[in-house]
Enzyme design. Sequence first.
Site, short mmCIF file in Angstrom:
data_model
loop_
_atom_site.label_atom_id
_atom_site.label_comp_id
_atom_site.label_asym_id
_atom_site.label_seq_id
_atom_site.Cartn_x
_atom_site.Cartn_y
_atom_site.Cartn_z
N CYS A 1 6.37 -6.84 7.33
CA CYS A 1 7.00 -6.59 7.66
C CYS A 1 7.09 -7.40 9.26
O CYS A 1 6.44 -8.19 9.86
CB CYS A 1 6.83 -5.03 8.83
SG CYS A 1 8.36 -4.21 9.79
N CYS B 1 1.43 -2.03 15.69
CA CYS B 1 1.25 -2.25 14.38
C CYS B 1 0.69 -2.69 12.98
O CYS B 1 0.48 -3.84 12.71
CB CYS B 1 2.94 -1.89 13.12
SG CYS B 1 2.88 -1.53 11.90
N CYS C 1 6.31 -4.60 15.62
CA CYS C 1 6.08 -3.15 16.53
C CYS C 1 4.22 -3.65 17.07
O CYS C 1 3.89 -4.36 16.01
CB CYS C 1 5.90 -2.26 16.26
SG CYS C 1 7.80 -1.79 15.98
N CYS D 1 3.38 8.53 1.37
CA CYS D 1 4.00 7.60 1.99
C CYS D 1 4.22 6.63 0.98
O CYS D 1 3.24 5.79 1.07
CB CYS D 1 3.02 7.23 3.36
SG CYS D 1 3.64 6.28 5.02
N GLU E 1 0.59 -0.99 -0.12
CA GLU E 1 0.00 0.01 -0.23
C GLU E 1 0.87 1.33 0.00
O GLU E 1 2.20 1.26 0.51
CB GLU E 1 -0.74 -0.18 1.32
CG GLU E 1 -1.95 -1.20 0.97
CD GLU E 1 -2.78 -0.90 2.50
OE1 GLU E 1 -4.21 -1.92 1.88
OE2 GLU E 1 -2.80 -0.96 3.31
N CYS F 1 -1.75 6.21 9.98
CA CYS F 1 -0.71 5.53 10.48
C CYS F 1 -1.04 4.60 11.48
O CYS F 1 -1.69 4.36 12.22
CB CYS F 1 0.28 6.46 11.44
SG CYS F 1 1.59 5.96 12.21
#
Length: 372
Positions: A111, A118, A115, A104, A91, A339
């Site tokens: 990933c 996230c 975290c 962005c 994305e 975010c």
Amino acid sequence: MAVNLLDFDLEGLAAFCDSLGEKRFRAVQLFRWIHQKGESDFDKMSDLAKSLRGKLAGAALVQSLPVISEHVSADGTTKWLFDVGGGNAVETVYIPEDDRGTLCVSSQAGCAVGCRFCSTGHQGFSRNLSTGEIIAQLRYAEHRLRGPDGERVVDNVVMMGMGEPLQNYAAVVPALRVMLDDHGYGLSRRRVTVSTSGMVAMIDRLREDCPVALAVSLHAPNDALRDMLVPINRKDGIDALLDACVRYVEAAPRDFVTFEYCMLDGVNDAPEQAEELVQLVRRRRVPCKFNLIPFNPFPESGLKRSPRDRVTAFAKLLQDAGFVTTIRKVRGDDIDAACGQLAGEVQDRTRARERLLERRRTIPIAAAEGGR
């Protein structure tokens, strides 16, 4: 196999043209056609020698990314889902603001950092993106969004999409150079930001190779809590990370590092933690500003967004201590483009999702006090 010219920065393209027996100025012409004009058809590159166009037709191509979907938020934020093959999609988000247009960009399919707050990390990890796949996101947005008179709207790029950019260093640095090159997108170093979860050795490498603006996902004032929220912290710890930030500022285009701090209800948002944060950065003498980020909840996280009044009070404590502090606006949350919400489609090859869910079961998050 034909070479994708989006994989080259200008020096790489010059070397490729040299292998075809062509001079450097031809590489500059080609680079401008590809990036400034958005052209993919060599036959339409009118000022290239016909002989060069013939060589390129057999040896190279300009490979864009297929667009799976486009969603536009009520606030004007636009999100694209790009197909990167193998069942993976990434994305990219464009955020229009009064003084700039920010894109962005993603650097990985998924990933592996994991975290806890996230959404991308909860999808797992498949692979790094190539330089061409990173640049293809900017190239598409740049030419998709240009106005009727050709005016540019993307003047700010943040490597804050899916993935940890510094875990894909070999592809990210050439992509940054394309963004900065006056024959490419001509962005200022101050207008290109790499966001990292805190890879100390790679921050030092970026300082030497291609210093742009730096944002660090801090999210906690001590090691005990950061270890739980950002697992990569267990490798080096906060003190080593902040020391790397001090070194980075010496070469950076801005005289500060931005610390990103996701506000989590009852976890890292207490007044005492704001005071601890102040003492931490003062002790390490880090030139910095803070960007407080309202958490965007998703079911797998088990976390909640801090109440607005607590975020405001936290910001005031930092501001009263003399630190520039902003509270990020929530943009694009109605299309899952805010975010921490970018998830795309990821074929998890590393069991990252499974390990993250196991950590959540065995290591509950609570506010942690004190350092190591």
